[in-house]
Design an enzyme around this catalytic site. Sequence first.
Site, PDB file in Angstrom:
ATOM      1  CB  CYS A  41      -0.991  -0.034   1.154  1.00 23.60           C
ATOM      2  SG  CYS A  41      -2.391   1.040   0.805  1.00 23.60           S
ATOM      3  CG  HIS A  45      -3.401  -3.477   3.000  1.00 21.76           C
ATOM      4  ND1 HIS A  45      -2.345  -3.069   3.775  1.00 21.76           N
ATOM      5  CD2 HIS A  45      -4.082  -2.363   2.665  1.00 21.76           C
ATOM      6  CE1 HIS A  45      -2.392  -1.755   3.918  1.00 21.76           C
ATOM      7  NE2 HIS A  45      -3.431  -1.306   3.259  1.00 21.76           N
ATOM      8  CD  GLU A  82      -1.103  -6.350   4.656  1.00 20.16           C
ATOM      9  OE1 GLU A  82      -0.729  -6.532   3.487  1.00 20.16           O
ATOM     10  OE2 GLU A  82      -1.258  -5.207   5.157  1.00 20.16           O
TER      11      GLU A  82
HETATM   12  N1  GLN Z   1      -1.753   6.594   3.146  1.00 21.46           N
HETATM   13  C1  GLN Z   1      -1.944   5.933   1.901  1.00 21.46           C
HETATM   14  C2  GLN Z   1      -3.326   6.200   1.319  1.00 21.46           C
HETATM   15  O1  GLN Z   1      -4.219   6.588   2.007  1.00 21.46           O
HETATM   16  C3  GLN Z   1      -1.685   4.457   2.031  1.00 21.46           C
HETATM   17  C4  GLN Z   1      -2.654   3.767   2.937  1.00 21.46           C
HETATM   18  C5  GLN Z   1      -2.163   2.439   3.435  1.00 21.46           C
HETATM   19  O2  GLN Z   1      -0.976   2.148   3.430  1.00 21.46           O
HETATM   20  N2  GLN Z   1      -3.074   1.619   3.894  1.00 21.46           N
HETATM   21  O3  GLN Z   1      -3.543   6.011   0.148  1.00 21.46           O
END
Ligand code: GLN
Length: 561
Positions: free
Chosen positions: A403, A534, A536
């Site tokens: 992410c 994600h 995970e």
């Molecule tokens: N801060 C980033 C966004 O909002 C990544 C979010 C995250 O890593 N879950 O897009």
Amino acid sequence: MKEEEKKKLESKNSNCKYIFVVGGVISGVGKGITASSIARILSDRGQTVTAIKIDPYINIDAGTMNPTEHGEVFVLDDGDETDQDMGNYERFLGVNLSRTNYMTTGRVYQSVIESERNLEYAGKCVEVVPHIPLEVIRRIELARDKAGADVVIIEIGGTVGEYQNMLFLEAARMMKIKHHKEVFFVMVSYLPIPSKVGEMKTKPTQYAVRTLNASGIQPDIIVARSKVSLDDKRKEKISMFCNVPVDHIISAPDVDSIYDIPVNFEKEGLGDMICDTVGMTCGPAMNEGSTKWKKFASSAHNKKNGLNIAIVGKYFNTGDFTLSDSYLSVIEAIKYSGYLCGSKPTLTWISSMDFEKDPKRIKELSKYDGIIVPGGFGSRGIEGIIKTIEYARKNNIPYFGLCYGMQLLVIEYARNVLGIKEANTREVNPNAKDLVIDVMADQKVKIEKKDLGGSMRLGSYPATLKKGTVAEKAYKAISIAERHRHRYEVNNAYREALEKAGLVFSGVSPDGKLCEIAELPASKHPFFLGTQFHPEFKARPLSPHPLFTAFIKACQKNKKK
Ligand code: GLN
């Protein structure tokens, strides 16, 4: 629903068992793992099991809670932002759960108030009791119907005696009136061994049971958590003072690996005893599922072929305890793939701010077999992460970005390969000249309206993979679906330039508009890949995630070199 189907469901439901798991004495002794392990055992013995987590917070979901205080925010397929225990249930049970399986005090009150505004209470006075517990019961039954469950495991957060979970205990008590013979209570208690005394003490458990009794609930089973196993004398004492048969007191000593717990529980006879107590005809303790689980659980003890993996991020100055909670799914995903590949991964948490304060320290990364940058928010420590990614790229160290870790990979590439020196994300600097990562169009409106809770791009979305890429080779598929939680994305205005400079967007949304995976080809780097989603959240003990497995394999090769 047809009349016949309705009757079938009613008859199934009339046999459904409800097992409440409550905590005594202190929190954090493994209620969630106990609930997950019971779920696993019963599911292996042929029952259709679903699990519910009740969080006594006013928050509508876990999305607005700080992960260093509350632990990881676990995202479900349907986008619900939930407690980390939901992740444990999914991993132990090997199923996908939905928002029906998660409730908070806030969520329950919100429904009751909405129903009142819709005149659904037909002029009655709406009261805390019975209306709040009735809404809790309605939600439990909904989850049961959705899963077609034979058994519903319901974990009530917190410990007995707290004000916060009183209404949930009241719901459990009322549930016993409604489905009397089918409702059971497991209390997970803690037995301290005071250092000066050196003896295991049962009194706090006795008090906890009495407190539970004051809510009109008698536990059927006590899971006794302690540093070591319980002796017979202690079991007899608890039995006598807590009104629980001796063989219903299960010793649950500390273990090195949580995956041993279902195995240990079966050794203690928990499976047979639960099936007997709840009156279910269950399959034997030795079965296909439990054999697979045992094999996995023993692989977790493998100490050979160690791999050193650095996790670089910003939340890392808070002590080990909170760390492992904040990134629970990432840690477990790494372990599953490690065990599958016959390696024992050791994780080192590195604060990216260290590299901002002292740039020379970046060289310390050379001792790791692989580097992961997990998800995150905000601007703290970001420059240090970008330096980390640059180091991994230039020194051929396997890099996996999750992410935010993918967004920062793109920024690093734009800055250092394309020469766009001011490349940044709007999240860090909205005034930067080149917003290579920008806010998603529909998110702009939400941010302006301050509609910030549960409003990110959340949950499972499909993606299409490019043939022949690292991602496609790992998944061995073209169409995938993964879970998201973000507001920002790769800005398409820079896509062509990035691709020309060698970055491959190997996974995109089916309409081609959103970049879901960025990577360097295998010919250019041993593993340099980031995902907007994600992965995970979908890694399971018995089915490790293909991208984590590909990363681990790259780390093994890197180590051998
Ligand atoms: N801060 C980033 C966004 O909002 C990544 C979010 C995250 O890593 N879950 O897009």
